[in-house]
Every structure is written in structure tokens, then in C-alpha cells.
Design an enzyme around this catalytic site. Sequence first.
Site, PDB file in Angstrom:
ATOM      1  N   HIS A  97      -1.462   0.953  -9.680  1.00 13.92           N
ATOM      2  CA  HIS A  97      -2.101   0.015  -8.743  1.00 13.92           C
ATOM      3  C   HIS A  97      -2.806  -1.110  -9.501  1.00 13.92           C
ATOM      4  O   HIS A  97      -4.018  -1.305  -9.388  1.00 13.92           O
ATOM      5  CB  HIS A  97      -3.086   0.753  -7.831  1.00 13.92           C
ATOM      6  N   GLU A 144      -3.431   8.062  -3.883  1.00 10.00           N
ATOM      7  CA  GLU A 144      -3.904   7.647  -5.205  1.00 10.00           C
ATOM      8  C   GLU A 144      -5.238   8.312  -5.560  1.00 10.00           C
ATOM      9  O   GLU A 144      -6.090   8.471  -4.686  1.00 10.00           O
ATOM     10  CB  GLU A 144      -4.072   6.123  -5.243  1.00 10.00           C
ATOM     11  N   ARG A 157       0.857  -1.182   0.000  1.00 12.44           N
ATOM     12  CA  ARG A 157       0.000   0.000   0.000  1.00 12.44           C
ATOM     13  C   ARG A 157       0.895   1.233   0.000  1.00 12.44           C
ATOM     14  O   ARG A 157       2.004   1.209   0.542  1.00 12.44           O
ATOM     15  CB  ARG A 157      -0.915   0.022   1.223  1.00 12.44           C
TER      16      ARG A 157
END
Length: 371
Positions: free
Chosen positions: A280, A262, A233
Amino acid sequence: MNNIGVLMTCPMFKYLEQELETRFNLIKLWNHSSSKTEFLKKHSTSIKAVVGNTKVGADAELIDSLPNLEIVASYSVGLDKIDLDKCKERGIKVTNTPDVLTDDVADLAIGLTMAVLRKICVSDQFVRSGNWINGDFDLAKKFSGKSVGIIGLGRIGSAIAKRTEAFDCPISYHSRSKKPNTNYKYYSNIVDLAANSEILIVACALTEETHHIVNRNVIDALGPKGILINIGRGAHVDEPELVSALLERRLGGAGLDVFENEPEVPEELLTLENVVLVPHVGSDTEETSKAMADLVISNLEAHFTGRLGGSGLDVFENEPQVPEELFQLDNVVLLPHVGTATVETRQAMADLVIDNLEAHFLNKPLLSPVV
């Protein structure tokens, strides 16, 4: 089940949306973003399930607005976007999609590592721009044989380690405790892991404990020749410190699939040739996305039908007493709490107990502290 309201928090995978629509009363929250509060008030009593992901999960505010919520099914393995304490308080079930995405995320970790070291993205642009006519491309760096440190040796971390073995890389790791039945070197201190690694891969779950686990000290220990790969993450890494280290050449390079805010990405990273950036996409293959969607749907159906296709049980609530009704069922396998009952594991457990006792009385760090 068409009368059961299922709230989907954001766009995910078209197949998942279509399958949910055929089975439930699917409500798409993003279609009502301008009047979210009023919309939830209107539909709150009909919503019994939430489907979220790593972008938009189920926070305390959303959960509190849904009085009849029974289950949160996450289209992800990570649960950091779900308020687990609130779910526990309300008795709300939470499911995720482990295992099915392990291979893809581990594959991407290796791909990012290779892309950074061998300068694959930069060399692709070198060819496309026509610069090859003017001379050879710069030398890159070798992957095989480099020391690899892995933060988190769970499903994904172990899969990364297995793949890395094929490159003849010495492997070490950091986790909350030493893992049994592995020959990888364990470091209880993450700075020590970084200092002894040429490539550091982040593969742990995001918790309060692992937030910014990669900080300036870790980055500096990895050093100007080190490579950081993050497929965990974004919040695992102190992003401003990472950017500074790359700009100041205190870090050799980075391969990033995740970012702290993000989809915002620090502009400074966009022009660095020693950094590879992907949006991602660790689990974003057609095969895995479908498998994850199917698992989300199966979890919801199992909850609302109250049915299980079968069960395998190694533990029971009142051991050694076992409900007699289970003895007659052909779709149930019962074991007498023997999950760790192998000669090898019992030997490893005994050795660890002895090692902890010796470490304590010799004033050395414990190998598997709990408190």
C-alpha cells in the site's frame, strides 16, 4: 493554537507529526492503545480535531467519544475509514488530500502492470540467484498495444489512462455514468469491460456500491490471459475469489498495492511468480507525502483560524443574487455559474440528453441513469 487538541489515530509520516506538534496540542492515540477508552474519556473535551488515514480513520465510536470534535482531516484521498454520515449529523467538517497524490498512484499502476507482464521481480531474483549462468530467462509478455480497462475514470483513473496512451493501448472504462469529452470506450456493465480487456485496473473510490466490484464473474470475464491491477482499495476485489482464480490459472496475473485485511496478505499469493505485491505505497514518495502533510496542516489551520487566503466562486446560495461585500475584495474571483459554459461541453450535454431520450423510447439502456 497550541491549546487545541489534535488526535492522531496512528503513525503516518514523521514530518506531519512534527509539524502538528509545533502548531497544536498533538495527542497520539497509538501510545495509549491499552487504555484507549479511559484515555479518550480523560481527554475527550480537549480534542477538537482528528487526523486519520486509510488505516485508522474516524468511525462512529470515536466520533461519539469526542463531544467537541470540529474537524476530521484525513491524510489520504479516500474517505472510506471515516463515518461521513455521523460527521454530517454532528456538523463536523471533513477534509482529505486529493490531487497531490494522483501522479504517484497512477505511476505505480503503470509500474505494477509492467512488473507483472515483464516479470521484473522474478527476473531480478533470477539474476541475484546466479541462475543466469545456467541459461536464459523465460519469455515475458508485452505491455504496448494491450487493451486496458479502467474501473473509475476520476482523477487517478484519468491519469492512468493518459499514461497508458503512451503505450498505444486501446482504453476503455466503467463508471457510474459515461464521461463527457473523452474518446475512451464506455461500458455500463463491468463484466463487459473485463471481457474486452487484457489488463483491468481498479481505480475507483470504495463505497457500498463498489465493494467487491471485482467478483468471480468479472475475474472469469478477464480470463486466463488477463491481468488485474488494484491500486484502489483491497475491498474492491473479492480476495478469496482472486486467490482461487490465480491458483486455478483462471487469471493470468495480478499486481496489488492494496489488500482486503491489511497488513495481512493471503499466504497463497506469496509464492506466485505471476503476482507482484507492494505494501500500500501508492502515494508513498517523499515529495507527495510532504505535500499531503502540508495540505492536512493547511486544512486544520484554515478551519481553526477561520481565515481563507482567497476564494474563487462560480456558484452562490441565492443565485443570481451575490453578497455585495464580495464585490470589494481583491482576493475573490466571482463567476456567474459558468462551470460548464463552453461550446464543446454544452454540445456534449445536449447530445447526451438526446441520446438518453432516444434510448428510453427505443427500450435501450440509459447512458447516465440516476434513478
